[in-house]
Design a protein around this motif. Structure first.
Motif, mmCIF file in Angstrom:
data_model
loop_
_atom_site.group_PDB
_atom_site.id
_atom_site.type_symbol
_atom_site.label_atom_id
_atom_site.label_comp_id
_atom_site.label_asym_id
_atom_site.label_seq_id
_atom_site.Cartn_x
_atom_site.Cartn_y
_atom_site.Cartn_z
ATOM 1 N N THR A 177 1.419 -1.214 -0.049
ATOM 2 C CA THR A 177 -0.344 0.274 -0.061
ATOM 3 C C THR A 177 1.177 1.010 0.446
ATOM 4 O O THR A 177 0.805 2.138 -0.362
ATOM 5 N N SER A 178 2.259 1.354 0.194
ATOM 6 C CA SER A 178 3.227 2.191 0.317
ATOM 7 C C SER A 178 3.385 2.196 -1.352
ATOM 8 O O SER A 178 4.062 3.504 -1.624
ATOM 9 N N ALA A 179 3.737 1.260 -2.158
ATOM 10 C CA ALA A 179 4.320 0.849 -3.381
ATOM 11 C C ALA A 179 3.394 0.872 -4.178
ATOM 12 O O ALA A 179 3.163 -0.590 -4.750
ATOM 13 N N PRO A 180 2.065 1.464 -4.244
ATOM 14 C CA PRO A 180 1.443 0.826 -4.525
ATOM 15 C C PRO A 180 1.490 0.915 -6.086
ATOM 16 O O PRO A 180 0.828 0.139 -6.883
ATOM 17 N N GLU A 181 2.139 1.109 -7.050
ATOM 18 C CA GLU A 181 2.601 0.754 -8.041
ATOM 19 C C GLU A 181 3.513 -0.400 -8.388
ATOM 20 O O GLU A 181 3.065 -0.641 -9.377
ATOM 21 N N ALA A 182 4.032 -0.843 -7.440
ATOM 22 C CA ALA A 182 4.584 -2.057 -7.352
ATOM 23 C C ALA A 182 3.662 -3.380 -8.416
ATOM 24 O O ALA A 182 2.408 -3.259 -7.767
ATOM 25 N N ASP A 183 4.379 -3.944 -9.218
ATOM 26 C CA ASP A 183 4.303 -5.428 -9.649
ATOM 27 C C ASP A 183 4.413 -6.159 -7.701
ATOM 28 O O ASP A 183 5.202 -6.078 -7.187
ATOM 29 N N PHE A 184 3.439 -7.174 -8.028
ATOM 30 C CA PHE A 184 3.461 -8.405 -6.619
ATOM 31 C C PHE A 184 4.942 -8.820 -6.520
ATOM 32 O O PHE A 184 5.060 -8.668 -5.409
ATOM 33 N N LEU A 185 5.337 -9.038 -7.614
ATOM 34 C CA LEU A 185 6.658 -9.852 -7.296
ATOM 35 C C LEU A 185 8.066 -9.161 -8.158
ATOM 36 O O LEU A 185 9.157 -9.436 -7.241
ATOM 37 N N ASP A 186 7.889 -8.088 -7.428
ATOM 38 C CA ASP A 186 8.951 -7.083 -7.358
ATOM 39 C C ASP A 186 9.727 -7.345 -6.376
ATOM 40 O O ASP A 186 10.897 -6.654 -6.223
ATOM 41 N N PHE A 187 9.450 -8.008 -5.202
ATOM 42 C CA PHE A 187 10.242 -7.641 -3.819
ATOM 43 C C PHE A 187 10.568 -8.754 -3.140
ATOM 44 O O PHE A 187 10.593 -9.532 -2.090
ATOM 45 N N VAL A 188 9.653 -9.844 -4.160
ATOM 46 C CA VAL A 188 9.652 -10.780 -3.763
ATOM 47 C C VAL A 188 11.066 -11.852 -3.721
ATOM 48 O O VAL A 188 12.124 -11.391 -5.085
ATOM 49 N N ASN A 189 11.621 -12.664 -2.973
ATOM 50 C CA ASN A 189 12.650 -12.779 -2.767
ATOM 51 C C ASN A 189 12.836 -13.750 -3.958
ATOM 52 O O ASN A 189 12.205 -14.129 -4.812
ATOM 53 N N ALA A 190 14.733 -12.911 -4.907
ATOM 54 C CA ALA A 190 14.860 -14.229 -6.898
ATOM 55 C C ALA A 190 15.130 -15.503 -5.861
ATOM 56 O O ALA A 190 15.653 -15.600 -4.883
#
Length: 496
Positions: A177-190
């Protein structure tokens, strides 16, 4: 038959001895130890003579360089019976106007939620309640919670009241909610996601744990099932750590025995895995920017203190907490142990028990753990990590016999005449006895519904867990070798 057993035992001892020697080759105690005063003084001299460039200059290929520093990050923690009632004042002190309260349907009916909501109302703080958190969150349940948060853009702070599933879901709601433009997998662990660093400003988050296990109130880690991949993953970044964790022992008083056991086993594995992880200065790559240094860095002198103390407390108090619902001292001490271990593993990281657990729980078939009131198949997280522990630490024993023997001694093992090559087996046997003493624990993954034919798919689900596998001592870096080693550990975990 006796001769065959003796021969097999001799072979096992020989293999362990060779692995121990490989992991700890004879060397000068000075020059073989990068942190020895002589070696460190020499390095410092080089630093001064080179104007600091030896340590501070960015190497041409950082991916081949080992790290030389570690960072400690943890939430502020308040611990004490009745401290839940202060949470309204905390949000008032933060100048919060409206709070999103994240919980699950069971906890919403219990005392911790009642006290927390009353505390908000006493301070005149508005709130919205989301109570649809799923035990062992799935990606779709997390997205549902995020959507709820986005429907309330006037919320300026978040409160999580519940176990690890609730706290992890709240962290992800705060992030997305603080980064609403982000795709769900953007921050998910590689490699399952992009593993991008978190650079946006998050809202204040207060966590009130109602179980004594995950330590999520102290860490920047949030875990969930990625359904399509049939594997657990998550987001791990220091920015996600709560602003404050309120650890109120009164909130764990109603935990069922099965939840005490499972939560406590998570504490157990957090402690041992972080204590036996590779040292921080053996981890590669060295980050080219401090923001890229992972939350899970490897064992370090500060985490060691928290992890080992958490282990000692768990070995002492978990059996009491499981067997006696009226043992308030044991329940209070287990909550404290969970928090201590949280600080330890939140900075050192975990390795094989957790890496293997994600495939086990993510691929669950029909198993429903006794004592959990859910209408879907469920392997509780603590169960999924502990079930492979005897085999895991038998495998990792040669990497650092001294530490494995120290851990075994905590469980009452006599190590006075122990040989280094036997360290893993000694700890393995001690863990089997401890698990059996708790009762109602699956003694091997066969009891969870898995057979040897499932091992390839379980290994496949484990391989993407790079952030924890890279911290596993003794695990080969080559994928083909990892497949063989992980398969062997799972086969050894089939039945105890």
């Amino acid at each position: 038959m006796a001769i065959t057993r003796v021969a097999a035992s001799a072979r096992s001892r020989a293999v362990n001895l060779l692995r121990t020697i490989q992991a700890h080759p004879p060397s000068c105690p000075c020059h073989g130890n990068p942190m020895h005063p002589h070696h460190f003084a020499k390095a410092a001299s080089g630093l001064l003579n080179a104007g600091g460039s030896r340590f501070l200059a960015t190497p041409r290929d950082a991916s081949q360089m080992k790290d030389y520093a570690f960072e400690m990050a943890a939430s502020s923690i308040r611990f004490g019976p009745g401290s839940t009632r202060e949470v309204g004042m905390d949000f008032a002190n933060m100048k919060a106007k409206k709070v999103l309260v994240v919980t699950d349907k069971t906890v919403r009916k219990l005392r911790p939620m009642k006290v927390a909501v009353e505390a908000l109302e006493q301070e005149g703080i508005k709130y919205e309640i989301y109570d649809n958190v799923r035990v062992e969150p799935k990606d779709y349940s997390v997205k549902d919670a995020i959507a709820f948060g986005n429907r309330h853009p006037d919320v300026d702070a978040i409160l999580a009241v519940g176990g690890g599933s609730v706290m992890d879901t709240a962290k992800l709601v705060n992030l997305y909610t603080s980064a609403p433009e982000a795709d769900f997998l953007d921050f998910v662990n590689a490699p399952l996601g992009k593993g991008l660093p978190v650079t946006c400003k998050l809202k204040p988050l207060v966590c009130i744990p109602t179980t004594a296990g995950t330590g999520s109130e102290t860490t920047g880690t949030a875990i969930f099932d990625l359904v399509e991949k049939k594997a657990k993953t998550g987001v791990a970044h220091r920015a996600l750590k709560p602003t404050l964790g309120i650890c109120d022992p009164l909130n764990t008083a109603t935990m069922p025995s099965a939840v005490h056991a499972s939560s406590g086993l998570d504490v157990l594995c957090h402690s041992i895995e972080s204590y036996t992880a590779i040292p921080y200065n053996e981890r590669a790559p060295r980050p080219t920017n401090p923001i890229l240094r992972p939350a899970y860095q490897g064992a370090n002198p500060i985490s060691d203190v928290f992890s080992f103390k958490g282990l000692q407390m768990t070995a002492k108090y978990l059996p009491r907490a499981v067997k006696d619902p009226e043992d308030t001292e044991a329940h209070e001490q287990m909550l404290l142990a969970a928090t201590l271990a949280g600080v330890g593993f939140g900075n050192a990281g975990v390795h094989l028990c957790h890496g293997l657990s994600y495939g086990l729980s993510g691929s669950v078939k029909d198993y429903r753990h006794k004592g959990y009131e859910v209408d879907y198949p469920l392997i509780p997280h603590g169960v999924s990590v502990a079930v492979t522990a005897p085999a895991v630490f038998k495998f990792t024993g040669p990497s650092n016999p001294e530490r494995h023997l120290q851990v075994a001694e905590v469980f009452g093992a006599d190590i006075s005449n122990a040989k280094a090559e036997d360290a893993g087996a000694i700890l393995s046997d001690a863990l089997k006895k401890f698990l059996e003493s708790l009762g109602d624990q699956p003694m091997g993954i066969k009891a969870l519904g898995y057979s040897k034919s499932d091992i390839p798919s379980l290994v496949e689900a484990t391989l993407p867990q790079r952030r924890v596998l890279m911290l596993a001592p003794g695990l080969d870096a080559a994928t083909d070798s990892q497949v063989e080693e992980l398969s062997s550990i799972l086969e050894d975990s089939m039945e105890y």
